[in-house]
Design an enzyme around this catalytic site. Sequence first.
Site, PDB file in Angstrom:
ATOM      1  N   CYS A  32     -10.859  -2.359  -0.174  1.00 54.64           N
ATOM      2  CA  CYS A  32      -9.530  -2.465  -0.765  1.00 54.64           C
ATOM      3  C   CYS A  32      -9.084  -3.904  -0.995  1.00 54.64           C
ATOM      4  O   CYS A  32      -7.974  -4.137  -1.481  1.00 54.64           O
ATOM      5  CB  CYS A  32      -8.516  -1.748   0.116  1.00 54.64           C
ATOM      6  SG  CYS A  32      -9.007  -0.049   0.482  1.00 54.64           S
TER       7      CYS A  32
ATOM      8  N   GLU B 242      -0.199  -6.066   9.731  1.00 50.59           N
ATOM      9  CA  GLU B 242       0.146  -7.004   8.666  1.00 50.59           C
ATOM     10  C   GLU B 242       1.493  -7.666   8.942  1.00 50.59           C
ATOM     11  O   GLU B 242       1.659  -8.877   8.733  1.00 50.59           O
ATOM     12  CB  GLU B 242       0.178  -6.301   7.315  1.00 50.59           C
ATOM     13  CG  GLU B 242       0.483  -7.249   6.167  1.00 50.59           C
ATOM     14  CD  GLU B 242       0.381  -6.597   4.811  1.00 50.59           C
ATOM     15  OE1 GLU B 242       0.367  -7.350   3.803  1.00 50.59           O
ATOM     16  OE2 GLU B 242       0.322  -5.357   4.723  1.00 50.59           O
TER      17      GLU B 242
ATOM     18  N   PHE C 138     -11.441  -1.850   4.478  1.00 46.19           N
ATOM     19  CA  PHE C 138     -12.415  -1.403   5.467  1.00 46.19           C
ATOM     20  C   PHE C 138     -13.552  -2.421   5.540  1.00 46.19           C
ATOM     21  O   PHE C 138     -13.994  -2.964   4.517  1.00 46.19           O
ATOM     22  CB  PHE C 138     -12.989  -0.042   5.064  1.00 46.19           C
ATOM     23  CG  PHE C 138     -12.118   1.126   5.446  1.00 46.19           C
ATOM     24  CD1 PHE C 138     -10.824   0.965   5.897  1.00 46.19           C
ATOM     25  CD2 PHE C 138     -12.612   2.419   5.348  1.00 46.19           C
ATOM     26  CE1 PHE C 138     -10.026   2.047   6.239  1.00 46.19           C
ATOM     27  CE2 PHE C 138     -11.834   3.518   5.688  1.00 46.19           C
ATOM     28  CZ  PHE C 138     -10.540   3.329   6.141  1.00 46.19           C
TER      29      PHE C 138
ATOM     30  N   HIS D 219       0.178  -5.898   1.390  1.00 45.29           N
ATOM     31  CA  HIS D 219      -0.838  -4.851   1.235  1.00 45.29           C
ATOM     32  C   HIS D 219      -0.233  -3.497   1.613  1.00 45.29           C
ATOM     33  O   HIS D 219      -0.356  -2.536   0.850  1.00 45.29           O
ATOM     34  CB  HIS D 219      -2.039  -5.169   2.123  1.00 45.29           C
ATOM     35  CG  HIS D 219      -3.161  -4.204   2.005  1.00 45.29           C
ATOM     36  ND1 HIS D 219      -3.873  -4.041   0.836  1.00 45.29           N
ATOM     37  CD2 HIS D 219      -3.714  -3.344   2.902  1.00 45.29           C
ATOM     38  CE1 HIS D 219      -4.815  -3.123   1.014  1.00 45.29           C
ATOM     39  NE2 HIS D 219      -4.738  -2.687   2.261  1.00 45.29           N
TER      40      HIS D 219
ATOM     41  N   HIS E 249      -2.332   4.004  -3.323  1.00 43.70           N
ATOM     42  CA  HIS E 249      -3.302   2.994  -2.902  1.00 43.70           C
ATOM     43  C   HIS E 249      -4.518   3.121  -3.799  1.00 43.70           C
ATOM     44  O   HIS E 249      -5.265   4.094  -3.736  1.00 43.70           O
ATOM     45  CB  HIS E 249      -3.674   3.209  -1.444  1.00 43.70           C
ATOM     46  CG  HIS E 249      -4.542   2.138  -0.879  1.00 43.70           C
ATOM     47  ND1 HIS E 249      -4.888   0.995  -1.577  1.00 43.70           N
ATOM     48  CD2 HIS E 249      -5.135   2.007   0.341  1.00 43.70           C
ATOM     49  CE1 HIS E 249      -5.654   0.238  -0.827  1.00 43.70           C
ATOM     50  NE2 HIS E 249      -5.817   0.824   0.336  1.00 43.70           N
TER      51      HIS E 249
ATOM     52  N   LYS F  35       3.113   0.146  -2.856  1.00 39.61           N
ATOM     53  CA  LYS F  35       2.150   1.245  -2.957  1.00 39.61           C
ATOM     54  C   LYS F  35       2.800   2.624  -2.904  1.00 39.61           C
ATOM     55  O   LYS F  35       2.186   3.617  -3.286  1.00 39.61           O
ATOM     56  CB  LYS F  35       1.084   1.119  -1.876  1.00 39.61           C
ATOM     57  CG  LYS F  35       0.061   0.020  -2.134  1.00 39.61           C
ATOM     58  CD  LYS F  35      -1.065   0.058  -1.112  1.00 39.61           C
ATOM     59  CE  LYS F  35      -2.157  -0.960  -1.443  1.00 39.61           C
ATOM     60  NZ  LYS F  35      -1.701  -2.350  -1.233  1.00 39.61           N
TER      61      LYS F  35
END
Length: 428
Positions: A177, A328, A415, A317, A354, A349
Amino acid sequence: MSPRHAAGPAPGERAAVVTGLGLTTSLGGDVPSTWRALLDGGCGVERVDFGEPAGPAQVYLAAPAAVDPGTVLSSAKAAHCDRSAQFALVAAREAVRDAGFPDPSALAGDGSRVAVVVGVGLGGLTSVLEQDHRLRTQGAGRVSPRTIPVMLPNHAAAEVGLMVGAKAGVHAPVSACAAGAEALAQALGMIRDGRADIVVAGGTEAALHPLVLAGFARLRALSRRHDDPKGASRPFDADRDGFVMGEGAGMLVVESAAHAAARGARVHGRLTGAGITNDSHHVAQPAPGGPGCAAAVDAALRDAGLVPEQIQHVNAHATATPLGDLGEAQALHSVFAKGVDDVTVSATKGAFGHTLGAAGAIEAVLTVLALRDRTAPPACSLERVDPEIGLNVVGRDPAALPCGPLAAVSTSMGFGGHNVALAFADAS
């Protein structure tokens, strides 16, 4: 000046500006429609019924593209490309036209100073699954001869490279991502190093497939708020319970300032720095406290020659997972410390889902637009900011950014522990 941010780009490195923007998302098929819908509080999330013929229907929440890319491209081109590459071509074509090139194949001379970088997460996976199904049900003779090109991670990048005639390099970062953001970091490096005058860079993804959604569901990463699609994805919200998958692409034309000035190009903003780190903690979970994200933001600011106090806006994010959003937020507190309340944070998002490998690029476009229009986009589904988050998160209405020079950071994580932060400034 903090010693963490004492050094900027070395003398002789070339400045990079953003001259073109392209988007295709669940909110709209281009930049104007997506930006307008986002500011108006729109949401592209809906219930999607995959209707498996051999069993009960699989119903998931998803944010499918507002405009089918196959209806925008020629039928021949669409037939030869995976959906992820189709999105990339649509967004790239808009970006290069926005940059002042009516003919996408004629960006700069013979193309020797033009490059392409397109990040993906899963890339052509849906085409692979389709061909595997055909192999098993119809035999090897019915497998498409295009199977190998479309299954390669560089498929989208190669198609965009062919469209613009790029000969200075065509690259395809695959960092989950964070891939779209990493593509822009690579573009910045190519401009600074003098390897290209123009880089068409971004990310794309088209992975709305029951296998992918089932896999994320098994990881308990997806929102289970099926009775409320528009309010399902709630980044930074106290009641967040996971993300919603989306699809689409974001593309930017990143150009050396000197080249842009020489041709009289309009400049949307400046790409001033990038930071890339890795958690090395867990393949699917962020490191507690967000140290990798904080280090990436620190590196981006240092690369841009900025101090935290010069940042007015962050496009986070923020996927709406409990651990990810908290980590975050802790990273941003670490970087901005006592000044964190002065930073306006957008978490977008919830509106378009996402989009995995496309997310960092889509949000980079939104960051440039926020600086250009001095408007931080809202979070369409935010009800109540989690007290543990403790950030100045934009609610359901857009927030005005202050007068004077503006600078912003866009963060991306993926990831594998990937962290990428990009620093932008307005065009002034």
